[in-house]
Design a protein around this motif. Structure first.
Motif, PDB file in Angstrom:
ATOM      1  N   ASP A 177       0.799  -1.227   0.000  1.00 41.18           N
ATOM      2  CA  ASP A 177       0.000   0.000   0.000  1.00 41.18           C
ATOM      3  C   ASP A 177       0.831   1.277   0.000  1.00 41.18           C
ATOM      4  N   LYS A 178       1.727   1.455   0.953  1.00 47.92           N
ATOM      5  CA  LYS A 178       2.381   2.736   1.173  1.00 47.92           C
ATOM      6  C   LYS A 178       3.171   3.242  -0.030  1.00 47.92           C
ATOM      7  N   TYR A 179       3.873   2.362  -0.735  1.00 42.40           N
ATOM      8  CA  TYR A 179       4.787   2.794  -1.787  1.00 42.40           C
ATOM      9  C   TYR A 179       4.303   2.493  -3.198  1.00 42.40           C
ATOM     10  N   VAL A 180       3.108   1.947  -3.354  1.00 44.32           N
ATOM     11  CA  VAL A 180       2.672   1.546  -4.691  1.00 44.32           C
ATOM     12  C   VAL A 180       2.431   2.755  -5.607  1.00 44.32           C
ATOM     13  N   GLN A 181       1.973   3.877  -5.047  1.00 39.76           N
ATOM     14  CA  GLN A 181       1.721   5.060  -5.872  1.00 39.76           C
ATOM     15  C   GLN A 181       3.019   5.640  -6.420  1.00 39.76           C
ATOM     16  N   SER A 182       4.048   5.710  -5.591  1.00 47.81           N
ATOM     17  CA  SER A 182       5.325   6.260  -6.055  1.00 47.81           C
ATOM     18  C   SER A 182       5.980   5.356  -7.094  1.00 47.81           C
ATOM     19  N   ALA A 183       5.692   4.067  -7.041  1.00 49.22           N
ATOM     20  CA  ALA A 183       6.241   3.136  -8.033  1.00 49.22           C
ATOM     21  C   ALA A 183       5.564   3.276  -9.386  1.00 49.22           C
ATOM     22  N   ALA A 184       4.483   4.049  -9.437  1.00 47.55           N
ATOM     23  CA  ALA A 184       3.782   4.289 -10.701  1.00 47.55           C
ATOM     24  C   ALA A 184       4.275   5.559 -11.389  1.00 47.55           C
TER      25      ALA A 184
ATOM     26  N   PHE B 175      10.472   9.135 -14.837  1.00 45.76           N
ATOM     27  CA  PHE B 175      10.965  10.380 -15.420  1.00 45.76           C
ATOM     28  C   PHE B 175      10.139  10.804 -16.639  1.00 45.76           C
ATOM     29  N   GLY B 176       9.666   9.838 -17.411  1.00 45.97           N
ATOM     30  CA  GLY B 176       8.902  10.166 -18.609  1.00 45.97           C
ATOM     31  C   GLY B 176       7.549  10.790 -18.314  1.00 45.97           C
ATOM     32  N   ASN B 177       6.948  10.402 -17.169  1.00 44.55           N
ATOM     33  CA  ASN B 177       5.653  10.948 -16.752  1.00 44.55           C
ATOM     34  C   ASN B 177       4.566  10.760 -17.817  1.00 44.55           C
ATOM     35  N   VAL B 178       4.660   9.663 -18.558  1.00 49.82           N
ATOM     36  CA  VAL B 178       3.671   9.356 -19.606  1.00 49.82           C
ATOM     37  C   VAL B 178       2.638   8.375 -19.069  1.00 49.82           C
ATOM     38  N   TYR B 179       3.111   7.321 -18.441  1.00 55.20           N
ATOM     39  CA  TYR B 179       2.226   6.303 -17.889  1.00 55.20           C
ATOM     40  C   TYR B 179       2.291   6.316 -16.369  1.00 55.20           C
ATOM     41  N   HIS B 180       1.200   5.916 -15.745  1.00 52.57           N
ATOM     42  CA  HIS B 180       1.126   5.845 -14.289  1.00 52.57           C
ATOM     43  C   HIS B 180       0.422   4.541 -13.902  1.00 52.57           C
ATOM     44  N   HIS B 181       1.150   3.432 -14.106  1.00 52.96           N
ATOM     45  CA  HIS B 181       0.608   2.113 -13.825  1.00 52.96           C
ATOM     46  C   HIS B 181       0.895   1.749 -12.367  1.00 52.96           C
ATOM     47  N   VAL B 182      -0.155   1.651 -11.575  1.00 49.31           N
ATOM     48  CA  VAL B 182      -0.002   1.364 -10.148  1.00 49.31           C
ATOM     49  C   VAL B 182       0.150  -0.143  -9.947  1.00 49.31           C
ATOM     50  N   PRO B 183       1.233  -0.579  -9.301  1.00 48.06           N
ATOM     51  CA  PRO B 183       1.408  -2.021  -9.047  1.00 48.06           C
ATOM     52  C   PRO B 183       0.589  -2.468  -7.846  1.00 48.06           C
ATOM     53  N   ALA B 184       0.485  -3.771  -7.681  1.00 47.08           N
ATOM     54  CA  ALA B 184      -0.176  -4.322  -6.499  1.00 47.08           C
ATOM     55  C   ALA B 184       0.785  -4.401  -5.323  1.00 47.08           C
ATOM     56  N   ALA B 185       2.087  -4.454  -5.613  1.00 42.45           N
ATOM     57  CA  ALA B 185       3.078  -4.572  -4.542  1.00 42.45           C
ATOM     58  C   ALA B 185       4.415  -4.020  -5.005  1.00 42.45           C
ATOM     59  N   VAL B 186       5.197  -3.544  -4.035  1.00 45.41           N
ATOM     60  CA  VAL B 186       6.568  -3.104  -4.276  1.00 45.41           C
ATOM     61  C   VAL B 186       7.477  -3.892  -3.347  1.00 45.41           C
ATOM     62  N   VAL B 187       8.503  -4.502  -3.923  1.00 45.92           N
ATOM     63  CA  VAL B 187       9.457  -5.292  -3.145  1.00 45.92           C
ATOM     64  C   VAL B 187      10.758  -4.512  -3.015  1.00 45.92           C
ATOM     65  N   PHE B 188      11.312  -4.477  -1.798  1.00 47.73           N
ATOM     66  CA  PHE B 188      12.590  -3.826  -1.534  1.00 47.73           C
ATOM     67  C   PHE B 188      13.585  -4.911  -1.129  1.00 47.73           C
TER      68      PHE B 188
END
Length: 267
Positions: free
Chosen positions: A69-76, A79-92
């Motif tokens: 939840d917390k980081y999925v928006q930033s992962a979308a 730099f190109g700022n063309v697409y904003h595909h929100v993932p279901a999960a971010v792995v660190f």
């Protein structure tokens, strides 16, 4: 949905089942067949892409962390700022084994998209994964500088999440530098090597991918493979400039030269 209590009214049946374009099949089906079709529909709807990813990853034991939840928006964002595909999960990931476990789990699950993200400088959404998994490589760190044969052979083993700036700073302390790097240094090692890496030294030494001696790659099956021009050479050459289609570069051996004492303009 309680299939036992499903109403017999035709309008309700059309509303619930018409979206599947199977009204003709539904109309001709027996009561038992209708029940089976409904159970299949409910199962399909309940296994959403987000739920599938959660099921895929939640049981993994990782050294690093997973965010649903917390980081999925930033992962979308990139730099190109063309697409904003929100993932279901971010792995660190904290290690290459973390990356391998995630890839292996995704490979064993249907329709789970995985993308590796370096420092977010892709321009066309390449590091995004709509309702899938983004592996944030920025947490995969490590730089080991090696000097062999009284300085005759120098190289650095660098984790894919490190930036070229970090590598340059680490090697300059020893009077060394990569032969070729990008003019903008805030790019990840793994990210640029999966493209090409063109900069001011390219005219003399070639792009960054021409100055790599060895790679550690996590393949699409989750295998960790060490490759070079003489060992697993097909994977080595395919990964360099391969846009991540043949695996994720988790470590690279970069050739080093003595760092120049001053900048010499090209004539």
């Amino acid at each position: 949905m309680n299939v036992e209590a499903f109403p017999g009214d035709a309008h309700c049946e059309i509303e619930l089942f018409g979206c599947l374009n199977q009204w003709g099949t539904w109309q001709d089906a027996t009561k038992g067949q209708k029940r089976g079709m409904l159970e299949e529909m409910v199962a399909t709807r309940s296994s959403s892409p987000t739920q599938t990813v959660y099921t895929c990853l939640s049981a993994l034991e990782l050294e690093g962390a997973i965010s649903f939840d917390k980081y999925v928006q930033s992962a979308a964002e990139d730099f190109g700022n063309v697409y904003h595909h929100v993932p279901a999960a971010v792995v660190f990931p904290a290690s290459v084994q973390d990356v391998a476990k995630v890839i292996r789990a995704a490979a064993q699950t249907s329709n789970v998209v995985v993308a590796a993200r370096g420092n977010g400088h892709s321009i066309n959404g390449q590091a995004q994964a709509l309702k899938g998994v983004v592996i944030d490589m920025s947490t995969l760190k490590g730089i080991d500088v090696h000097v062999e044969g009284k300085g005759k052979r120098c190289y650095a083993d660098v984790s894919g999440g490190e930036l070229w700036l970090d590598l340059l700073q680490a090697t300059l302390r020893m009077g060394l530098a990569p032969r070729s790097w990008t003019d903008y240094l805030y790019l990840s090692i793994g990210g640029t090597l999966q493209n090409a890496g063109v900069g001011g030294q390219t005219f003399r030494y070639g792009p960054q991918i021409s100055n790599v001696e060895q790679l550690e790659v996590v393949t699409g099956k989750g295998d960790v493979v060490t490759c070079s021009p003489t060992s697993n050479s097909d994977l080595f050459h395919a990964s360099l400039g391969g846009l991540g289609q043949f695996g994720i570069i988790t470590k690279a051996r970069i050739t080093l030269d003595p760092a120049p004492q001053k900048v010499i303009p090209s004539s």
